[in-house]
Design a protein around this motif. Structure first.
Motif, short mmCIF file in Angstrom:
data_model
loop_
_atom_site.label_atom_id
_atom_site.label_comp_id
_atom_site.label_asym_id
_atom_site.label_seq_id
_atom_site.Cartn_x
_atom_site.Cartn_y
_atom_site.Cartn_z
N GLY A 29 13.84 -15.18 -20.50
CA GLY A 29 14.08 -16.16 -21.55
C GLY A 29 15.29 -15.81 -22.40
O GLY A 29 15.98 -14.81 -22.17
N ARG A 30 15.54 -16.62 -23.41
CA ARG A 30 16.68 -16.42 -24.31
C ARG A 30 16.64 -15.03 -24.93
O ARG A 30 15.63 -14.61 -25.47
CB ARG A 30 16.65 -17.46 -25.43
N ALA A 56 19.37 -13.26 -17.39
CA ALA A 56 18.85 -14.39 -18.16
C ALA A 56 19.80 -15.58 -18.02
O ALA A 56 21.00 -15.45 -18.24
CB ALA A 56 18.72 -14.00 -19.63
N SER A 58 20.27 -18.00 -19.92
CA SER A 58 20.95 -18.32 -21.18
C SER A 58 22.18 -17.46 -21.40
O SER A 58 23.08 -17.83 -22.14
CB SER A 58 19.97 -18.15 -22.36
N SER A 86 10.45 -17.51 -18.36
CA SER A 86 9.98 -17.52 -19.73
C SER A 86 10.91 -18.41 -20.54
O SER A 86 12.13 -18.27 -20.45
CB SER A 86 10.01 -16.09 -20.27
N ASP A 87 10.41 -19.29 -21.32
CA ASP A 87 11.10 -20.30 -22.12
C ASP A 87 12.34 -20.85 -21.42
O ASP A 87 12.23 -21.66 -20.52
CB ASP A 87 11.34 -19.84 -23.57
N ALA A 88 13.54 -20.44 -21.79
CA ALA A 88 14.76 -20.98 -21.18
C ALA A 88 14.81 -20.68 -19.68
O ALA A 88 15.36 -21.46 -18.90
CB ALA A 88 16.00 -20.43 -21.87
#
Length: 100
Positions: A29-30, A56, A58, A86-88
């Motif tokens: 994630g981010r 990642a 991001s 995870s998220d992004a």
């Protein structure tokens, strides 16, 4: 949390003995680095999964995509290949899946 300062593919391998159950690729994630997933990777590797965490998305979407595709291409085609995020990272996985 460990911030993403170094982009590398981190791998946790299954122990000798049990047959490989699947290859799992994690898209962080981010602000996360692959090393954030050390405990997760070690735990699943213990259960005969091969786990890879890539850059990642991001931080560098092109690099993350290239690393993901390289890991999937090199993975044993006889066992499932799973991508998680995870998220992004999850949003990026959905985007790649929708784009084919």
């Amino acid at each position: 949390m460990t911030l993403a300062h170094e982009a590398t593919v981190t791998t946790w391998r299954e122990p000798a003995g049990p047959a490989l159950r699947a290859t799992l690729v994690v898209l962080p994630g981010r602000g996360e680095s692959p090393q954030v997933y050390d405990r997760f990777g070690r735990r699943l590797a213990t259960d005969a999964y091969r786990v890879h965490a890539v850059t990642a998305p991001s931080e560098d979407p092109d690099r993350a995509r290239d690393e993901l595709l390289a890991v999937l291409a090199a993975a044993d085609a006889a066992v499932p290949r799973v991508v998680v995020g995870s998220d992004a990272g999850a949003a990026f996985a959905a985007h790649l899946g929708a784009a084919g």
